[in-house]
Design an enzyme around this catalytic site. Sequence first.
Site, PDB file in Angstrom:
ATOM      1  N   ASP A 343     -16.924   6.280  12.099  1.00 55.71           N
ATOM      2  CA  ASP A 343     -17.822   7.132  11.337  1.00 55.71           C
ATOM      3  C   ASP A 343     -19.249   6.749  11.661  1.00 55.71           C
ATOM      4  O   ASP A 343     -19.540   5.589  11.906  1.00 55.71           O
ATOM      5  CB  ASP A 343     -17.615   6.901   9.836  1.00 55.71           C
ATOM      6  CG  ASP A 343     -16.363   7.581   9.340  1.00 55.71           C
ATOM      7  OD1 ASP A 343     -15.934   8.547   9.979  1.00 55.71           O
ATOM      8  OD2 ASP A 343     -15.820   7.130   8.321  1.00 55.71           O
ATOM      9  N   ASP A 641     -13.348   6.698   5.267  1.00 52.98           N
ATOM     10  CA  ASP A 641     -13.657   6.263   3.906  1.00 52.98           C
ATOM     11  C   ASP A 641     -13.159   7.230   2.851  1.00 52.98           C
ATOM     12  O   ASP A 641     -12.860   6.855   1.749  1.00 52.98           O
ATOM     13  CB  ASP A 641     -15.163   6.016   3.751  1.00 52.98           C
ATOM     14  CG  ASP A 641     -15.984   7.184   4.256  1.00 52.98           C
ATOM     15  OD1 ASP A 641     -15.410   8.252   4.527  1.00 52.98           O
ATOM     16  OD2 ASP A 641     -17.215   7.030   4.376  1.00 52.98           O
ATOM     17  N   ASP A 645      -9.250  11.174   4.711  1.00 55.80           N
ATOM     18  CA  ASP A 645      -9.136  10.440   5.978  1.00 55.80           C
ATOM     19  C   ASP A 645      -7.813   9.697   6.074  1.00 55.80           C
ATOM     20  O   ASP A 645      -7.441   9.216   7.146  1.00 55.80           O
ATOM     21  CB  ASP A 645     -10.270   9.413   6.110  1.00 55.80           C
ATOM     22  CG  ASP A 645     -11.614  10.076   6.329  1.00 55.80           C
ATOM     23  OD1 ASP A 645     -11.626  11.228   6.805  1.00 55.80           O
ATOM     24  OD2 ASP A 645     -12.641   9.462   6.022  1.00 55.80           O
TER      25      ASP A 645
END
Length: 918
Positions: A343, A641, A645
Site C-alpha cells: 500500500d 489494512d 483486503d
Amino acid sequence: MLHDETRGGDDRSPDAMAEPRWHALDVPAAAARLRTSSAGLSNDEAARRLAHDGPNALPQPPARSIAAIVLSQLQSPLIYLLLAAAAVSFLLGEYDDAGFIFLVLTINTAVGATQEWRAEANTAALRSAIATVARVLRNGAVKRLDSRQLVPGDVVLLEGGDRIPADLRILEANEVQADESSLTGESLPVDKAAGEALPADTPLAERLTMLHAGSTLQRGRARALVVATGSRTELGAIAGALRVPAAKPPLTRRLDRFARMLGFVSLALVAAVIALQPGLGHTLSETIFVAIALAVAIIPEGLPVAVTIALSIATRRMALRNVIVRHLPAVEGLGACTVVATDKTGTLTMNQLTAKRLWLPQHGFVDVDGAGFETRARLHQDGVTLSETAHGAARALARSAALCNDADFDPEGGAEGRSGDAVDLAFLVLAVKTGLDTGLLRKTARRIADRPFSAERKYAASLHDHGDGHVLHIKGSAEVVLPLCEGVDGDHVLRLADEMASHGYRVLAVAARIVDRTDDRGVRPDLDGDLDRLTLLGLVGFIDPLRPEAKQAVADCRRAGVSVKMITGDHAATALAIARELGIADRPEEVVTGREVAAAESGSGARIATASVFARVEPAHKVRIVEALKQAGHVVAMTGDGVNDAPALHRADLGVAMGRDGTDAARDAADLVLADDNFASIVAGIEEGRAAYANIRKVIYLLIATGTAEALIFLLALAAGLPIPLTAVQLLWLNLVTNGVQDVALAAEGSEKGLLDKPPRPPKEPVFDRLMIRETLLSGATMGLVCTAAFAWMIGQGLSEAAARNTLLFLMVAFMNVHVFNCRSETQSTFRIPLSANWPLIAAVAGAQAVHVGAAFTPGLRDVLGLAPLPLSEWLLLVPLALTVLATVEIDKWIRRATKSAARSNAAGGTPGDGGRL
Ligand code: ADP
Ligand code: MG
C-alpha cells in the site's frame, strides 16, 4: 474439555439458563437487566463488574503442558530404536549399556523439551501482543480499551473491519453487515440492525439484532450493548469445538519427511549389518549395537529442535524490528519472497495529510500554509490575503467537508485530541484554519443520515438538519464527485484535478446540495435519490509526506532482488508522482489502474506482472494482482489494512497487515503484522527471514556432515579389516550429547552481512541443493578419512583397541568443535565472522569439550563410555588433525568465491547471467 461438544446451541445447561436470551428482550429490557443505559457504565461500576465477572477472554487453549512437550520428544523413530536397543541390552544382561542409553535419552529429552518449551512460550507471548482495542463509553466519554476489559453493560462503538469483542445487542446501526462465518458457517456477510425483541427460538444465524464475539463487522457503524463476555459468549460455548491445531511450517514438514526417510535408510542398514556381521565373527549383542549406533549416526536427531529454535529466534528478532509473525511458516516465506506489493498510503507515506492547495470555482487556486496539525496558518493567493468572498467560499467548502466527516479533532488536545481517518482529520484542520468551530458546527447541524467512506465508493456523504433546512454534503475523489455536479465544466475541473495530482497531491472534490424534505416520516432517509445536481464547492489537494526510511527501503529491496509494487486507491497521476520520488517507477506505462486490472482477461496477467504502480485500486482488484504475480512465478508479499483486503492477504504467500491503522479483519487474515505500519519493516523482515533460513541450513550442514563422517569411518574400518572403530555408546554420546550442545547455538547465529545483496533463493530450491551436497561430502570425507587413518595408525602402533577408540573419540569431538566454525557461513571465510557475533556458540564449543573431558574423569560414566583422560601433549597433537577440516572447507569456499566472481565478470561482458548462484 470445558464444553461438551455434542450439545446443541439451544440445549443449554441449567447454569446457562440463568442468562436471559438476549435477542428475545427489547433494548430497554436488556438494559434494565444489565443495570445500564445507552450512555454506558461509570469507570467504578465497570471496575466492579470486571472484578466480579473476570476479563473478557476465552480460557486460553491450555498451552501444551510440560508433560505433552516431553512426550512429543519421545515420538520419533530414533527414540523407538534406542528404546529397543536398551531393551535388548537389558535382556542380554548388559545393564551398563542399557543404563547409558537411558541416560542419553534423558539428557536428549530434557534439552529438546526445554528448548521447545521456550520456543512455544515465545510464540505465545508474541501472539498475545496483538490485542484487540475496543472503543467504549465510560463515564460518558469514548475510551479506547483493551477488549479484555469489557464487562456486561458496557456500550461499544464499532465500525467496518472491527472484530466483535463480545456478544452485543445492537442499539444503533448504520448499514451494518457482519461476517459470522466462523460461528455459523454462513460465508456471506449478514445484515444486522437495531430492532425489537425476536422470538426466543430464533437460531443463532438469524439473530439480526445481535453481534457475536468471534465475528467481524464487515461494514457500517454500530453502537451496541455488551450482554455477555468471555466464556459466556456464544463463541465461548463452542470454542472447544473450534480449536484447530496449528499447522506445522512447511519447512518443518519437509525436514520431518527427510528425517523419516533417513530413518528408513538406517533401518535398512541396521538389517543389513545384522545379517552380515555374524559372518565376521562378532557377538549378536555387539552386532545389534553397532547397527543401532550407525542408525544414530545417520539420523540427524538434533534437527527438528534446531529448526524450531531457529524459527522462534527469528520471530523474536523480527518482533524487535516491528514485524510480528502470526504464523511460523511466514518466517521461512519472507526469506524467499520475490515481490512486495505494498500500500502507498500509510506504509510508504506517513498518512499524515495536510491540505495545501484549494481550487474554488469562482476564485481559482488558493494556498494553505502550515504543516501537520498546526492550525494557526493562513490562506492566501500567491502571498496575497484572500478577499472576503473568497474566504467565505473556502469556509463553505471546509464546512461541508467537516460535516460529512467521522474524525475528531481538538486543536488544543494534542495527540489525545485527534482520532479518525487521515483525510477526515486533514479536512477538520482545514476547517479550523478557515475559522470554523467544528465541535459547535456538528452540534448545530445534526446528522440525519450518512454513507461512510469506502474504498470501493471513493466518497463519503451525509445529510444534515441545519435547522432551516436539510443539506447533503459530499466529499470524495474528483472522478466520482464531479459527474454528480451541475453548473460546472466537469472536464475542465477534472483536468485541473489531474494537474494537481501530477504534482503528488491527493485531490478530493467537495460538493453540497440543499435538499427539501417534505416527506420526512421519521424513517432513515435514503441518500441515493439526492446524489445528483450537486453544487461543486471546490477541490482540495493534500500532501502526504513520504516516510523518511521509505526511499532507502525501496532501494534495499531492489538490491535484494525483490521488486516493489505500489498499490493505492489514489489517482494514477498522484501515484506516479510519488512512485517517482521513491524510485519505484518512472514512466507512465508502468502504471496500471484498477479498472485495467479488472478488465484484463485471466490470460493477460503479463501486464499486471510487469507494472510497478497500481492506481485507483479497489480491494477486490488486489486479489487479481496477487493471482497474476503468483502465476508469473513470484513469491508474493501483499500488504493490506482494510476489511476488504482480507481475501488478498489470504491469497498472498505472505499477507502483511498493519498493526497500528489496520483493521482487526486484516490482521486476522495476515501472516505478519507490521507494528509500525512501516514499509521499511518489511525489508527488515526479509533480512531476518533469510537469516533464519540460512541458520537452518547451517545446522543441517553440521549434523549431516558429522553423520557422513561417522558412517564413512565405519565403512572404511570394516573394509580394511580394522576393529570396530567406535562403540555404540560412544556414537550415541557424540551425536546426542557433545554435538547436541553445539547445534542449537548455530541456530542462533546473527544474520551474515550481505544477506540483502543476493537475489532471493528460487522458491522451489530444496534444502539439499548441489551446494549442500558438495559441502557435506567434502567435509564428511575429510573428517572420515583423517579419523580412519589415525585409527589404523594407532592400531598399527600396537595400541589397545580401547585406547585407540578413546583417542579417536577425542579426535571426533575436536573435529566437531572445529567444523561448527565452518558451518557459520557457507560462503564467507570463517575468519571474517567475528567471534563476538555469537558468544553462545563459543560457549557451546567450550561446553562440548568440557562435557567430554569431564566424562573422562567421571567414574562410572567413563567406564561405560570407554573414556580415559588424554595427556595434554597427546590432545594437542589432535588439534592440527582437527584443523584439516577447516583447511579443506576454507579452500573450497575460496575456490567457489573465485569461480563465482570469474563467472560474474564474464557475464558482465556478455548477456546478463542468472546472478551467478551456485
Ligand atoms: P489508499 O489505498 O491510497 O489509502 P483509498 O482507497 O483510501 O486509497 O482512497 C481512494 C480515494 O478515495 C482517494 O484518492 C480519495 O479520492 C478518496 N478518499 C479517501 N479517503 C476518503 C475519505 N475519508 N472521504 C472521502 N473520500 C476519500
Ligand atoms: Mg486509505
